[in-house]
Design a protein around this motif. Structure first.
Motif, PDB file in Angstrom:
ATOM      1  N   VAL A  68      18.564 -13.503 -13.073  1.00 49.05           N
ATOM      2  CA  VAL A  68      17.133 -13.181 -12.931  1.00 49.05           C
ATOM      3  C   VAL A  68      16.614 -12.524 -14.206  1.00 49.05           C
ATOM      4  CG1 VAL A  68      15.468 -11.704 -11.733  1.00 49.05           C
ATOM      5  CG2 VAL A  68      17.134 -13.008 -10.430  1.00 49.05           C
ATOM      6  N   GLU A  69      17.394 -11.611 -14.755  1.00 48.54           N
ATOM      7  CA  GLU A  69      16.995 -10.940 -16.004  1.00 48.54           C
ATOM      8  C   GLU A  69      16.847 -11.956 -17.135  1.00 48.54           C
ATOM      9  OE1 GLU A  69      20.066  -8.069 -16.526  1.00 48.54           O
ATOM     10  OE2 GLU A  69      19.101  -6.564 -15.254  1.00 48.54           O
ATOM     11  N   ASN A  70      17.787 -12.909 -17.213  1.00 47.42           N
ATOM     12  CA  ASN A  70      17.743 -13.938 -18.263  1.00 47.42           C
ATOM     13  C   ASN A  70      16.492 -14.807 -18.127  1.00 47.42           C
ATOM     14  OD1 ASN A  70      20.163 -12.986 -19.217  1.00 47.42           O
ATOM     15  ND2 ASN A  70      21.398 -14.668 -18.415  1.00 47.42           N
TER      16      ASN A  70
ATOM     17  N   GLU B 295       6.823 -23.536 -15.782  1.00 48.51           N
ATOM     18  CA  GLU B 295       6.751 -23.776 -14.334  1.00 48.51           C
ATOM     19  C   GLU B 295       8.148 -23.987 -13.753  1.00 48.51           C
ATOM     20  OE1 GLU B 295       4.104 -27.054 -13.877  1.00 48.51           O
ATOM     21  OE2 GLU B 295       2.322 -25.918 -14.488  1.00 48.51           O
ATOM     22  N   GLY B 296       8.976 -24.753 -14.482  1.00 49.89           N
ATOM     23  CA  GLY B 296      10.343 -25.005 -14.019  1.00 49.89           C
ATOM     24  C   GLY B 296      11.167 -23.738 -13.968  1.00 49.89           C
TER      25      GLY B 296
ATOM     26  N   GLN C 194      13.599 -18.964 -11.066  1.00 42.77           N
ATOM     27  CA  GLN C 194      13.613 -17.512 -10.896  1.00 42.77           C
ATOM     28  C   GLN C 194      13.248 -17.120  -9.465  1.00 42.77           C
ATOM     29  OE1 GLN C 194      10.458 -15.047 -12.333  1.00 42.77           O
ATOM     30  NE2 GLN C 194      11.858 -13.617 -13.318  1.00 42.77           N
ATOM     31  N   GLU C 195      12.273 -17.804  -8.892  1.00 39.73           N
ATOM     32  CA  GLU C 195      11.853 -17.498  -7.526  1.00 39.73           C
ATOM     33  C   GLU C 195      12.980 -17.751  -6.535  1.00 39.73           C
ATOM     34  OE1 GLU C 195      10.044 -16.122  -4.376  1.00 39.73           O
ATOM     35  OE2 GLU C 195       9.332 -15.853  -6.438  1.00 39.73           O
ATOM     36  N   LYS C 196      13.749 -18.817  -6.744  1.00 38.64           N
ATOM     37  CA  LYS C 196      14.900 -19.106  -5.875  1.00 38.64           C
ATOM     38  C   LYS C 196      15.937 -17.987  -5.969  1.00 38.64           C
ATOM     39  CE  LYS C 196      14.617 -24.165  -5.898  1.00 38.64           C
ATOM     40  NZ  LYS C 196      15.273 -25.424  -6.348  1.00 38.64           N
ATOM     41  N   LEU C 197      16.185 -17.522  -7.187  1.00 40.38           N
ATOM     42  CA  LEU C 197      17.151 -16.434  -7.386  1.00 40.38           C
ATOM     43  C   LEU C 197      16.646 -15.144  -6.750  1.00 40.38           C
ATOM     44  CD1 LEU C 197      18.060 -17.155 -11.121  1.00 40.38           C
ATOM     45  CD2 LEU C 197      19.601 -17.395  -9.167  1.00 40.38           C
TER      46      LEU C 197
ATOM     47  N   THR D  61      14.280  -6.823 -10.440  1.00 42.07           N
ATOM     48  CA  THR D  61      14.517  -7.112  -9.024  1.00 42.07           C
ATOM     49  C   THR D  61      13.886  -6.100  -8.083  1.00 42.07           C
ATOM     50  OG1 THR D  61      16.648  -5.979  -9.272  1.00 42.07           O
ATOM     51  CG2 THR D  61      16.647  -8.379  -9.453  1.00 42.07           C
ATOM     52  N   ASP D  62      13.682  -4.871  -8.549  1.00 42.45           N
ATOM     53  CA  ASP D  62      13.058  -3.828  -7.719  1.00 42.45           C
ATOM     54  C   ASP D  62      12.041  -3.093  -8.585  1.00 42.45           C
ATOM     55  OD1 ASP D  62      12.315  -1.759  -6.102  1.00 42.45           O
ATOM     56  OD2 ASP D  62      14.351  -1.139  -5.568  1.00 42.45           O
ATOM     57  N   ARG D  63      10.748  -3.438  -8.426  1.00 41.99           N
ATOM     58  CA  ARG D  63       9.700  -2.913  -9.288  1.00 41.99           C
ATOM     59  C   ARG D  63       9.470  -1.416  -9.117  1.00 41.99           C
ATOM     60  NH1 ARG D  63       9.494  -5.940 -13.258  1.00 41.99           N
ATOM     61  NH2 ARG D  63       7.384  -5.264 -13.795  1.00 41.99           N
ATOM     62  N   SER D  64      10.046  -0.842  -8.060  1.00 42.28           N
ATOM     63  CA  SER D  64       9.885   0.596  -7.857  1.00 42.28           C
ATOM     64  C   SER D  64      10.858   1.401  -8.721  1.00 42.28           C
ATOM     65  CB  SER D  64      10.104   0.952  -6.384  1.00 42.28           C
ATOM     66  OG  SER D  64      11.453   0.690  -6.004  1.00 42.28           O
ATOM     67  N   VAL D  65      11.834   0.711  -9.302  1.00 38.06           N
ATOM     68  CA  VAL D  65      12.869   1.369 -10.100  1.00 38.06           C
ATOM     69  C   VAL D  65      12.534   1.239 -11.588  1.00 38.06           C
ATOM     70  CG1 VAL D  65      15.319   1.396 -10.726  1.00 38.06           C
ATOM     71  CG2 VAL D  65      14.634   0.900  -8.370  1.00 38.06           C
TER      72      VAL D  65
END
Length: 407
Positions: A63-65, A198-199, A204-207, A300-304
């Motif tokens: 996800v980071e990549n 878009e691809g 990323q959304e799947k991950l 992955t966690d926008r609160s962090v």
């Protein structure tokens, strides 16, 4: 034609003959340089982060990549849009200039044609002699002679102005054609970049959906990593203060407040290091900045959030780490539950290289710019090969990106 109006027309002709430049504007050149840099960055990150599909990587790392690549693609699209818009403005300006040039050229040719007809009617040398002999006095004859010579010169200048203006018009038409071709190329490149974006966003959304299924597990993993990073940061800051105190004690000044006491020699090194801000080579041969300096939100966690004291550069496995500037090894840092790090001193500046698997130097070694000092560690669980890089002035952390040359 009076002498005054003749001078005015000569001035106009000379103005029309003034050189014009049709190269790219400075703004377009800057945008093109930025676009090429982003394209190079995408090529590098594809090679370093996405080339080996079989390499095991954690979902968080993937996800980071993808987030990093999406960010670069978005920047590329924005820059390309800005470039296309700037081209549109310049194309419109050039089209207006072409219309103006054509009108000016038409007037020049009409004036020149009228001048030739007038010259033809009074072209005989006899009529010129009679014109001079009919003068009432020598002063008037001299002025008439001046007028005849000026008229000849003006004819030549007018003819030259037509040539110059015609050449200018031809050059501008060629420039306009190239600009339109360049704009079309940019539009096509942007279309492909948007398709790629878009691809990548779908992947990323799947991950992210996979992460959301076991969010508590990943949140715990992220929290643990943040706590471990904070512990390492505190230890590095402690070691920096310790190094400053030891250096100052050796120099006979143990009362300083967190700053290196500089000798004349170390002042020269510090000044040289400072003068090379934005020009320092990278600590690895190939790399992309995956983690930036300062406060960053978790993907992955926008609160962090986490405050990064340096940058992390993704590179190839077994890459050698190189010193970015001349200096002396202040410490080989051995931190509990972390890989070795090297601190190099450059006067009152420090560079720190983290996450090494091998160390080639020892404390007190004199180091030259570009010298290999170690090898980057590869995490088998995440599949990442990351080198940490930090810059300090005394014990104050600085943004390393401002010091490195554009890769």
């Amino acid at each position: 034609m009076s002498f005054k109006s003749n001078v005015f027309l000569v001035f106009v002709a000379l103005f029309l003959m003034s050189p014009m430049s049709f190269g790219q504007s400075d703004k377009l050149k800057r945008l093109e340089a930025q676009r090429l840099q982003k394209q190079k960055e995408i090529k590098e990150l594809n090679a370093l982060l996405f080339s080996d599909k079989k390499k095991q990587q954690s979902v968080v790392t993937q996800v980071e990549n993808y987030n990093y690549k999406i960010s670069v693609l978005q920047n590329l699209i924005k820059i390309t849009n800005d470039q296309a818009n700037q081209l549109t403005r310049e194309i419109n300006a050039n089209q207006n200039e072409i219309s103006s040039l054509r009108e000016q050229l038409k007037e020049l040719k009409e004036d020149y044609a009228a001048m030739i007809v007038k010259s033809y009617k009074s072209k005989s040398e006899q009529s010129k002699v009679m014109f001079l002999l009919s003068s009432e006095n020598f002063k008037q004859a001299y002025k008439r002679l001046q007028y005849i010579n000026q008229y000849k010169d003006y004819q030549k200048e007018q003819a030259e102005a037509i040539k110059t203006k015609t050449k200018t018009l031809q050059e501008l038409n060629i420039t306009l054609l190239k600009q339109k071709e360049q704009k079309q190329k940019l539009i096509e490149e942007n279309r492909k970049a948007k398709q790629e974006l878009e691809g990548e966003m779908k992947v990323q959304e799947k991950l992210m959906a996979e992460i959301r299924k076991s969010m508590s597990k990943h949140t715990a993993e992220i929290t643990k990593k943040r706590q471990e990073a904070d512990r390492i940061d505190k230890e590095i800051n402690r070691l920096i203060k310790e190094a400053i105190a030891a250096s100052n004690k050796e120099a006979g000044n143990s009362n300083s407040t967190g700053n290196f006491v500089l000798t004349p020699a170390s002042k020269i090194i510090a000044a040289s290091f400072e003068a090379n801000k934005g020009k320092l080579g990278w600590p690895v041969e190939r790399g992309v900045i995956k983690s930036k300096f300062g406060v960053q939100r978790s993907i992955t966690d926008r609160s962090v959030t986490q405050n990064y004291e340096g940058i992390k550069i993704a590179t190839e496995q077994k890459s050698q780490v190189k010193a970015v500037f001349n200096g002396e090894v202040s410490q080989v840092m051995v931190i509990k539950n972390a890989n070795p790090a090297i601190m190099i001193r450059h006067g009152n500046y420090l560079t720190i290289y983290l996450n090494l698997s091998k160390v080639y130097v020892k404390k007190g070694d004199k180091i030259t710019t570009g010298q290999a000092i170690g090898e980057v560690f590869t995490n088998k669980f995440t599949g990442e090969t990351l080198v940490g890089f930090r810059v300090y002035k005394n014990d104050k952390k600085l943004n390393p990106e401002y010091w490195l040359t554009r890769n």
